[in-house]
Write a protein that holds these residues in place. Structure first.
Motif, PDB file in Angstrom:
ATOM      1  N   PHE A  53      69.222  30.117  11.220  1.00 36.20           N
ATOM      2  CA  PHE A  53      70.261  29.297  11.825  1.00 36.20           C
ATOM      3  C   PHE A  53      69.790  28.743  13.170  1.00 36.20           C
ATOM      4  N   LYS A  54      70.166  27.509  13.419  1.00 35.20           N
ATOM      5  CA  LYS A  54      69.824  26.873  14.683  1.00 35.20           C
ATOM      6  C   LYS A  54      71.001  26.985  15.636  1.00 35.20           C
ATOM      7  N   LEU A  55      70.723  27.445  16.856  1.00 38.23           N
ATOM      8  CA  LEU A  55      71.770  27.611  17.861  1.00 38.23           C
ATOM      9  C   LEU A  55      71.654  26.530  18.922  1.00 38.23           C
ATOM     10  N   THR A  56      72.809  26.119  19.445  1.00 32.61           N
ATOM     11  CA  THR A  56      72.805  25.207  20.575  1.00 32.61           C
ATOM     12  C   THR A  56      72.443  25.979  21.846  1.00 32.61           C
ATOM     13  N   ARG A  57      72.121  25.250  22.884  1.00 31.21           N
ATOM     14  CA  ARG A  57      71.784  25.899  24.150  1.00 31.21           C
ATOM     15  C   ARG A  57      72.955  26.709  24.683  1.00 31.21           C
ATOM     16  N   LEU A  58      74.173  26.193  24.503  1.00 29.55           N
ATOM     17  CA  LEU A  58      75.364  26.911  24.957  1.00 29.55           C
ATOM     18  C   LEU A  58      75.556  28.198  24.165  1.00 29.55           C
ATOM     19  N   GLN A  59      75.295  28.145  22.840  1.00 31.92           N
ATOM     20  CA  GLN A  59      75.418  29.349  22.021  1.00 31.92           C
ATOM     21  C   GLN A  59      74.381  30.398  22.411  1.00 31.92           C
ATOM     22  N   ILE A  60      73.170  29.945  22.714  1.00 32.85           N
ATOM     23  CA  ILE A  60      72.125  30.884  23.119  1.00 32.85           C
ATOM     24  C   ILE A  60      72.533  31.610  24.394  1.00 32.85           C
ATOM     25  N   ARG A  61      73.076  30.857  25.346  1.00 39.26           N
ATOM     26  CA  ARG A  61      73.535  31.473  26.600  1.00 39.26           C
ATOM     27  C   ARG A  61      74.647  32.477  26.324  1.00 39.26           C
ATOM     28  N   SER A  62      75.597  32.091  25.476  1.00 41.30           N
ATOM     29  CA  SER A  62      76.716  32.989  25.167  1.00 41.30           C
ATOM     30  C   SER A  62      76.240  34.241  24.445  1.00 41.30           C
ATOM     31  N   VAL A  63      75.277  34.081  23.537  1.00 41.37           N
ATOM     32  CA  VAL A  63      74.741  35.234  22.808  1.00 41.37           C
ATOM     33  C   VAL A  63      74.048  36.203  23.757  1.00 41.37           C
ATOM     34  N   LEU A  64      73.287  35.671  24.705  1.00 38.26           N
ATOM     35  CA  LEU A  64      72.593  36.537  25.665  1.00 38.26           C
ATOM     36  C   LEU A  64      73.593  37.284  26.543  1.00 38.26           C
ATOM     37  N   LEU A  65      74.641  36.593  26.983  1.00 42.32           N
ATOM     38  CA  LEU A  65      75.671  37.261  27.785  1.00 42.32           C
ATOM     39  C   LEU A  65      76.430  38.290  26.949  1.00 42.32           C
ATOM     40  N   TYR A  66      76.731  37.917  25.712  1.00 40.87           N
ATOM     41  CA  TYR A  66      77.411  38.827  24.783  1.00 40.87           C
ATOM     42  C   TYR A  66      76.568  40.071  24.550  1.00 40.87           C
ATOM     43  N   GLY A  67      75.284  39.884  24.296  1.00 42.73           N
ATOM     44  CA  GLY A  67      74.389  41.023  24.081  1.00 42.73           C
ATOM     45  C   GLY A  67      74.197  41.855  25.337  1.00 42.73           C
ATOM     46  N   GLY A  68      74.116  41.185  26.481  1.00 45.79           N
ATOM     47  CA  GLY A  68      73.963  41.921  27.732  1.00 45.79           C
ATOM     48  C   GLY A  68      75.165  42.798  28.026  1.00 45.79           C
ATOM     49  N   MET A  69      76.358  42.245  27.819  1.00 47.92           N
ATOM     50  CA  MET A  69      77.579  43.033  28.016  1.00 47.92           C
ATOM     51  C   MET A  69      77.648  44.195  27.031  1.00 47.92           C
ATOM     52  N   MET A  70      77.241  43.940  25.809  1.00 42.66           N
ATOM     53  CA  MET A  70      77.252  44.977  24.787  1.00 42.66           C
ATOM     54  C   MET A  70      76.306  46.119  25.155  1.00 42.66           C
ATOM     55  N   GLY A  71      75.098  45.777  25.601  1.00 40.89           N
ATOM     56  CA  GLY A  71      74.130  46.794  25.977  1.00 40.89           C
ATOM     57  C   GLY A  71      74.607  47.638  27.146  1.00 40.89           C
ATOM     58  N   ALA A  72      75.120  46.974  28.184  1.00 42.60           N
ATOM     59  CA  ALA A  72      75.617  47.705  29.347  1.00 42.60           C
ATOM     60  C   ALA A  72      76.824  48.556  28.992  1.00 42.60           C
ATOM     61  N   MET A  73      77.713  48.023  28.161  1.00 35.94           N
ATOM     62  CA  MET A  73      78.899  48.770  27.744  1.00 35.94           C
ATOM     63  C   MET A  73      78.501  50.062  27.039  1.00 35.94           C
ATOM     64  N   ASN A  74      77.547  49.982  26.136  1.00 34.90           N
ATOM     65  CA  ASN A  74      77.103  51.165  25.400  1.00 34.90           C
ATOM     66  C   ASN A  74      76.429  52.182  26.310  1.00 34.90           C
ATOM     67  N   LEU A  75      75.590  51.727  27.218  1.00 33.72           N
ATOM     68  CA  LEU A  75      74.905  52.640  28.124  1.00 33.72           C
ATOM     69  C   LEU A  75      75.902  53.378  29.017  1.00 33.72           C
ATOM     70  N   PHE A  76      76.849  52.637  29.587  1.00 35.58           N
ATOM     71  CA  PHE A  76      77.855  53.272  30.439  1.00 35.58           C
ATOM     72  C   PHE A  76      78.730  54.237  29.639  1.00 35.58           C
ATOM     73  N   PHE A  77      79.129  53.812  28.428  1.00 34.47           N
ATOM     74  CA  PHE A  77      80.045  54.634  27.646  1.00 34.47           C
ATOM     75  C   PHE A  77      79.385  55.938  27.194  1.00 34.47           C
ATOM     76  N   TYR A  78      78.175  55.858  26.692  1.00 39.71           N
ATOM     77  CA  TYR A  78      77.509  57.080  26.232  1.00 39.71           C
ATOM     78  C   TYR A  78      77.219  58.016  27.398  1.00 39.71           C
ATOM     79  N   ALA A  79      76.897  57.433  28.552  1.00 39.00           N
ATOM     80  CA  ALA A  79      76.715  58.278  29.736  1.00 39.00           C
ATOM     81  C   ALA A  79      78.032  58.947  30.118  1.00 39.00           C
ATOM     82  N   ALA A  80      79.151  58.242  29.926  1.00 40.31           N
ATOM     83  CA  ALA A  80      80.464  58.798  30.276  1.00 40.31           C
ATOM     84  C   ALA A  80      80.839  59.967  29.377  1.00 40.31           C
ATOM     85  N   ILE A  81      80.637  59.824  28.046  1.00 36.66           N
ATOM     86  CA  ILE A  81      81.073  60.893  27.137  1.00 36.66           C
ATOM     87  C   ILE A  81      80.155  62.110  27.209  1.00 36.66           C
ATOM     88  N   GLU A  82      79.079  61.988  27.989  1.00 35.52           N
ATOM     89  CA  GLU A  82      78.264  63.168  28.273  1.00 35.52           C
ATOM     90  C   GLU A  82      78.971  64.077  29.271  1.00 35.52           C
TER      91      GLU A  82
END
Length: 276
Positions: A53-82
């Protein structure tokens, strides 16, 4: 259908988080996060083959932000449930989607449901010693995860508009590139122990691959504030799976708080779905 998909994703996430906590003695919180996201990314890439699939430049930016938020959310959450019980961590993390819901409120009845959810949220906090040994550090980590969850909702909706499940594959891959280095640094070779991988693979499917794909299908077809309040059922599911899998118990006051959040979720879903 979008509401059903979100609900199924919540069930998978709660179950996967309980199993993930079993990984902590073996690979730690960051190691479990790295396994979850990396294995989920591999599965999603193979299934959805996003390179077609071909993504627009705006979609690429949104995907990177979406993935970045997802990664940080998981790291913080797993650290919390420890440091704190799973049900309490999810309830604290809920400040993220609740903020999204509050931002989109329009009708007076919307604010009533939000207030009810806030009362339930307050009941889950450790106001006294009888509430259990709750780490302030764990609370702070869970709140950080909540802030990232709000970003995940917003950027996930933007990235998913006009896209599909292949967007989830790209987002999880971006999240994995954040978590994997931290997992390797903190865990070392134990992260790739063959004895750990089966449980890690199960956690990846339950916690990431399946629910993120379901969310990506549902988010473009559901208001962000409705999605946010729907997720208020997550503390109840987390508390239930925490009890069954991890033998984690909550006080009567905390159970009452979860019940209030569920009532707010049902009421808000009916109200917002009617006038959105």
């Amino acid at each position: 259908m979008p509401i059903l998909l979100v609900t199924l994703g919540m069930v998978f996430t709660a179950t996967g988080s309980s199993f993930a906590k079993l990984l902590f003695p073996l690979v730690g919180a960051f190691g479990a996060t790295a396994l979850r996201l990396t294995l989920a990314a591999i599965v999603l890439l193979l299934v959805f083959r996003p390179w077609r699939f071909k993504l627009t430049r705006l979609q690429i930016r949104s995907v990177l932000l979406y993935g970045g938020m997802m990664g940080a959310m998981n790291l913080f959450f797993y650290a919390a449930i420890e440091h704190i019980p799973l049900g309490v961590a999810v309830a604290l993390e809920f400040t993220g989607p609740l903020s999204v819901a509050l931002f989109g409120a329009r009708k007076p009845l919307d604010f009533f449901w939000i207030a009810l959810a806030l009362v339930g949220f307050a009941s889950l906090l450790p106001w006294s010693q009888t509430s259990g040994d709750i780490s302030p550090f764990g609370i702070a980590l869970a709140l950080c995860a909540g802030a990232c969850w709000a970003g995940y909702i917003i950027y996930g909706q933007r990235a998913g508009t006009g896209g599909g499940p292949h967007i989830a594959a790209l987002g999880v891959t971006a999240a994995a590139t954040i978590a994997l280095p931290l997992g390797i640094i903190t865990t070392g070779p134990a992260l790739f122990d063959p004895a750990v991988l089966p449980l890690g693979f199960a956690v990846a499917l339950l916690s990431s691959a399946i629910p993120y794909a379901l969310d990506m299908v549902a988010l473009p077809h559901i208001p962000a504030r409705l999605f946010g309040i729907l997720m208020s059922g997550q503390p109840a599911l987390a508390a239930l799976t925490g009890l069954i899998v991890l033998n984690e118990t909550l006080s009567v006051l905390q159970i009452a708080g979860i019940a209030a959040i569920i009532a707010a979720s049902i009421g808000a879903t009916l109200t917002i779905a009617r006038h959105s």
